[in-house]
Scaffold this motif. Structure first.
Motif, short mmCIF file in Angstrom:
data_model
loop_
_atom_site.label_atom_id
_atom_site.label_comp_id
_atom_site.label_asym_id
_atom_site.label_seq_id
_atom_site.Cartn_x
_atom_site.Cartn_y
_atom_site.Cartn_z
N PHE A 8 0.85 -1.19 0.00
CA PHE A 8 0.00 0.00 0.00
C PHE A 8 0.89 1.24 0.00
O PHE A 8 1.84 1.32 0.79
CB PHE A 8 -0.90 0.06 1.24
CG PHE A 8 -1.93 -1.03 1.31
CD1 PHE A 8 -3.06 -0.98 0.51
CD2 PHE A 8 -1.77 -2.10 2.17
CE1 PHE A 8 -4.02 -1.98 0.58
CE2 PHE A 8 -2.72 -3.10 2.25
CZ PHE A 8 -3.85 -3.04 1.44
N ALA A 9 0.58 2.18 -0.84
CA ALA A 9 1.32 3.45 -0.87
C ALA A 9 0.83 4.35 0.25
O ALA A 9 -0.30 4.23 0.73
CB ALA A 9 1.10 4.14 -2.22
N PHE A 23 -14.50 2.89 11.24
CA PHE A 23 -13.40 3.84 11.35
C PHE A 23 -12.69 3.92 9.99
O PHE A 23 -12.49 2.90 9.34
CB PHE A 23 -12.41 3.38 12.42
CG PHE A 23 -11.20 4.23 12.54
CD1 PHE A 23 -11.28 5.46 13.16
CD2 PHE A 23 -9.99 3.83 12.01
CE1 PHE A 23 -10.17 6.27 13.26
CE2 PHE A 23 -8.88 4.63 12.10
CZ PHE A 23 -8.96 5.85 12.74
N THR A 24 -12.34 5.11 9.54
CA THR A 24 -11.59 5.28 8.30
C THR A 24 -10.35 6.12 8.57
O THR A 24 -10.33 6.94 9.50
CB THR A 24 -12.43 5.95 7.20
OG1 THR A 24 -12.85 7.24 7.68
CG2 THR A 24 -13.64 5.11 6.86
N CYS A 25 -9.33 5.90 7.78
CA CYS A 25 -8.11 6.71 7.92
C CYS A 25 -7.37 6.75 6.59
O CYS A 25 -7.59 5.92 5.71
CB CYS A 25 -7.21 6.17 9.03
SG CYS A 25 -6.44 4.59 8.68
N THR A 26 -6.50 7.72 6.46
CA THR A 26 -5.59 7.84 5.32
C THR A 26 -4.19 7.57 5.83
O THR A 26 -3.75 8.18 6.80
CB THR A 26 -5.68 9.24 4.70
OG1 THR A 26 -7.03 9.49 4.33
CG2 THR A 26 -4.77 9.36 3.49
N SER A 27 -3.49 6.65 5.20
CA SER A 27 -2.17 6.25 5.69
C SER A 27 -1.13 7.35 5.50
O SER A 27 -1.18 8.12 4.55
CB SER A 27 -1.71 4.97 4.99
OG SER A 27 -1.52 5.20 3.62
N THR A 28 -0.21 7.38 6.43
CA THR A 28 0.95 8.26 6.37
C THR A 28 2.14 7.53 5.78
O THR A 28 2.96 8.11 5.11
CB THR A 28 1.30 8.77 7.78
OG1 THR A 28 0.17 9.46 8.31
CG2 THR A 28 2.49 9.71 7.75
N HIS A 29 2.20 6.23 6.04
CA HIS A 29 3.33 5.41 5.61
C HIS A 29 2.93 4.42 4.52
O HIS A 29 1.79 3.98 4.46
CB HIS A 29 3.90 4.62 6.79
CG HIS A 29 4.52 5.46 7.84
ND1 HIS A 29 5.73 6.07 7.66
CD2 HIS A 29 4.08 5.84 9.07
CE1 HIS A 29 6.03 6.77 8.74
NE2 HIS A 29 5.04 6.65 9.61
N VAL A 32 4.05 -2.93 3.42
CA VAL A 32 3.98 -4.23 2.78
C VAL A 32 3.44 -5.16 3.85
O VAL A 32 3.99 -5.22 4.96
CB VAL A 32 5.35 -4.71 2.27
CG1 VAL A 32 5.26 -6.13 1.73
CG2 VAL A 32 5.90 -3.77 1.23
N ILE A 33 2.37 -5.88 3.53
CA ILE A 33 1.70 -6.69 4.55
C ILE A 33 1.40 -8.09 4.03
O ILE A 33 1.34 -8.32 2.82
CB ILE A 33 0.40 -6.01 5.04
CG1 ILE A 33 -0.63 -5.80 3.89
CG2 ILE A 33 0.71 -4.68 5.69
CD1 ILE A 33 -1.74 -6.78 3.90
N ALA A 34 1.21 -9.00 4.96
CA ALA A 34 0.68 -10.33 4.66
C ALA A 34 -0.80 -10.28 4.99
O ALA A 34 -1.18 -9.92 6.10
CB ALA A 34 1.39 -11.39 5.50
N ALA A 35 -1.62 -10.61 3.99
CA ALA A 35 -3.07 -10.58 4.17
C ALA A 35 -3.59 -12.01 4.22
O ALA A 35 -3.36 -12.80 3.31
CB ALA A 35 -3.73 -9.83 3.02
N ILE A 45 5.17 -4.50 7.58
CA ILE A 45 6.24 -3.55 7.89
C ILE A 45 5.94 -2.26 7.13
O ILE A 45 5.43 -2.28 6.00
CB ILE A 45 7.63 -4.11 7.51
CG1 ILE A 45 8.75 -3.16 7.96
CG2 ILE A 45 7.70 -4.45 6.02
CD1 ILE A 45 10.14 -3.80 7.86
N ASN A 46 6.23 -1.13 7.77
CA ASN A 46 6.03 0.14 7.06
C ASN A 46 7.36 0.67 6.56
O ASN A 46 8.43 0.08 6.79
CB ASN A 46 5.25 1.16 7.90
CG ASN A 46 6.00 1.70 9.10
OD1 ASN A 46 7.22 1.57 9.22
ND2 ASN A 46 5.26 2.32 10.01
N ASP A 47 7.32 1.80 5.85
CA ASP A 47 8.50 2.32 5.16
C ASP A 47 9.58 2.86 6.09
O ASP A 47 10.66 3.21 5.63
CB ASP A 47 8.10 3.38 4.13
CG ASP A 47 7.28 4.51 4.72
OD1 ASP A 47 7.12 4.59 5.95
OD2 ASP A 47 6.77 5.32 3.93
N VAL A 48 9.34 2.92 7.40
CA VAL A 48 10.38 3.33 8.35
C VAL A 48 10.84 2.17 9.22
O VAL A 48 11.60 2.37 10.17
CB VAL A 48 9.92 4.54 9.21
CG1 VAL A 48 9.83 5.79 8.36
CG2 VAL A 48 8.63 4.25 9.92
#
Length: 179
Positions: A8-9, A23-29, A32-35, A45-48
């Motif tokens: 996810f970008a 609940f809804t949100c817009t990601s900051t990071h 890459v996830i296992a679904a 894991i996120n980009d940081v």
């Protein structure tokens, strides 16, 4: 259980999958996830470099959701990776101030789904768990082992055995100040 890897970008829109009060949100990071089963973020894991792992403890109880927006337990990991968190300490702070209630589906055995969340990055770790509707966070840099199903009273004996009887340099997360 089928598992897919998704990316996810940053600035992706996410929803808690709970109908009109979701609940809804817009990601900051970016993440890459296992679904699992095409819907649940079990690990990621996120980009940081913040890592989240959804684990199965039989003892979890999220309580009644009340009037807050609803987030499915299956999306809890995704939310924690998406937020502005770059460290485990920031994830702990975000966990305490979460603007939603976590909901769980009822499983075929008639019991609610029971999960807890482990977060880690750069040698730090925390476990987020609910008991009787109350969040408990175990956060300590010294602990390196996390048990999937534990109430953290029981693992004290295992921790003592690893450290003192066989001299292993492992510590179980959640044992702060116990030994």
């Amino acid at each position: 259980m089928d598992t897919d890897l998704w990316a996810f970008a940053a600035a992706s829109e996410h929803t808690g999958e709970n109908g009109p009060n979701a609940f809804t949100c817009t990601s900051t990071h970016s993440t890459v996830i296992a679904a699992a089963n095409d819907s649940s973020t079990t690990d990621g894991i996120n980009d940081v470099g913040l890592v989240g792992n959804l684990l199965y403890p039989a003892e979890s109880n999220f309580g009644e959701p009340g009037a807050r927006p609803l987030l499915s337990v299956y999306h809890w990991t995704q939310y924690m990776l998406d937020t502005t968190c770059a460290t485990v300490a920031e994830a702990v702070k975000a966990g305490w101030s979460a603007p939603f209630a976590i909901t769980t589906p009822v499983l075929p055995n008639g019991r609610p789904c029971s999960l807890h969340l482990a977060m880690s990055a750069a040698g730090d770790a925390a476990v987020f768990k609910f008991g009787d509707g109350v969040l408990t966070v175990h956060h300590c840099r010294e602990h390196r082992v996390t048990l999937s199903s534990s109430v953290y009273d029981a693992p004290v004996g295992v921790d003592r055995e690893l450290r003192f009887e066989i001299g292993a340099p492992y510590y179980i997360l959640g044992m702060e100040d116990e030994v």
